[in-house]
Design a protein around this motif. Sequence first.
Motif, PDB file in Angstrom:
ATOM      1  N   ASP A   1      -3.201   2.688   5.744  1.00 59.12           N
ATOM      2  CA  ASP A   1      -1.838   2.937   6.214  1.00 59.12           C
ATOM      3  C   ASP A   1      -1.532   4.424   6.375  1.00 59.12           C
ATOM      4  O   ASP A   1      -0.406   4.792   6.702  1.00 59.12           O
ATOM      5  CB  ASP A   1      -0.813   2.281   5.284  1.00 59.12           C
TER       6      ASP A   1
ATOM      7  N   ASP B   1       4.788  -4.138  11.143  1.00 61.89           N
ATOM      8  CA  ASP B   1       3.795  -3.185  11.627  1.00 61.89           C
ATOM      9  C   ASP B   1       4.429  -2.333  12.717  1.00 61.89           C
ATOM     10  O   ASP B   1       5.653  -2.310  12.861  1.00 61.89           O
ATOM     11  CB  ASP B   1       2.518  -3.887  12.105  1.00 61.89           C
TER      12      ASP B   1
ATOM     13  N   ARG C   1      -1.141  -1.983   1.278  1.00 64.76           N
ATOM     14  CA  ARG C   1      -1.541  -2.015   2.685  1.00 64.76           C
ATOM     15  C   ARG C   1      -2.963  -1.499   2.909  1.00 64.76           C
ATOM     16  O   ARG C   1      -3.446  -1.490   4.041  1.00 64.76           O
ATOM     17  CB  ARG C   1      -0.550  -1.214   3.534  1.00 64.76           C
ATOM     18  N   ASP C   2      -3.609  -1.058   1.834  1.00 69.14           N
ATOM     19  CA  ASP C   2      -5.003  -0.616   1.925  1.00 69.14           C
ATOM     20  C   ASP C   2      -5.967  -1.744   1.565  1.00 69.14           C
ATOM     21  O   ASP C   2      -7.175  -1.533   1.489  1.00 69.14           O
ATOM     22  CB  ASP C   2      -5.245   0.577   0.993  1.00 69.14           C
TER      23      ASP C   2
END
Length: 362
Positions: free
Chosen positions: A106, A196, A115-116
């Motif tokens: 991210d 997103d 989000r990783d």
Amino acid sequence: MPVTAQAETLRIATYNASLTRNGAGLMLAAIERGQDERLARVAAIIQTVRPDILLINELDHDPEGRALAALQTYLTTGRMGAEGITYAHVLTAPVNTGVLTGQDLDGDGHAFGPRDAQGFGRFPGQYGMAILSRYDISGFRSFQEVLWSDLPGAIPPEGVFAGQRLSSKSHWDVEVRVAGRPLHLLASHPTPPVFDGPEDFNGRRNHDETMFWVQYLSGQAFRDDQGQTTPAPTAPVLLLGDLNADPFDGDARRDALSALLSHPRLQDPTPMSDGAVAAARAQVGANAGHQGDPAQDTADWNDDRGPGNLRVDYVLPDARLTVLGSGVFWPAPGQPGADLLGEGRDQASDHRLVWVDIDWPG
């Protein structure tokens, strides 16, 4: 005199029960304490509908399966006036949520945020999946490790991480034996097609997570996590789960869902409820502009900001099976069971349980 085998009615359901917390082990602790009102509502809804086979989306997974075992026990005791129900057979398995990639996906300068991970999650197993069944679970294939690039015709955004897996949680092919015959449950929970940017990472991924099933049912052979590369079985299948896509409304890329709903191996009973119609009329907002039939909605989402109520949870039986009935557990105000849904923070879930009855040959 020969004995004729009797067919039986088999009720199969999917329920995004929102049994998730923001830390590993917190959901297990809540189930073990047994003092969570939302959990009691979820249990009472399951006990009221009484499916023979149930997929739960969003039950936090732990490696020992303790949360599922605790829920299995919790359901045996009646809740909120409903009678307890026993599931002798259960299944859970690892999912991609919270499994770190080692990459700063991210772009926030570190590689250890939710989000990783291979799928958005604050810890491995958040938003997991589980099967509860009255019948023996006799086979299992998982496709958790299939790469996004392994899907023919995939549409990932430019520059996507080379090791990015396709499934945000997992894709399962679970064999259940009913009256000596196999039924294959095709279970998944694709990512929501939102949260997103203009690259539409989640929208593209949602599309391709659904397209996996279209290709699998059409004969494409994928290598599973168990090391086997084979296409879908010829035995009857039933696809179920929270697909996070509506046929008419919302932000999803709908062509994959359309291909799935019209697939020749499946049928769509279009389960409905009175409560969904009542909610759409009362809440208005985004619902006023929807094109789909509100009776088919399965999720009660924000009406002011959108997307409003949508149909995102599905039970799609094999086209060769006879459907006897179907429904969404969403009673209208004043109908029996309406009090189980709850409101606000006490709402059982923002999704509704969806069920289908099939005539299973004896």
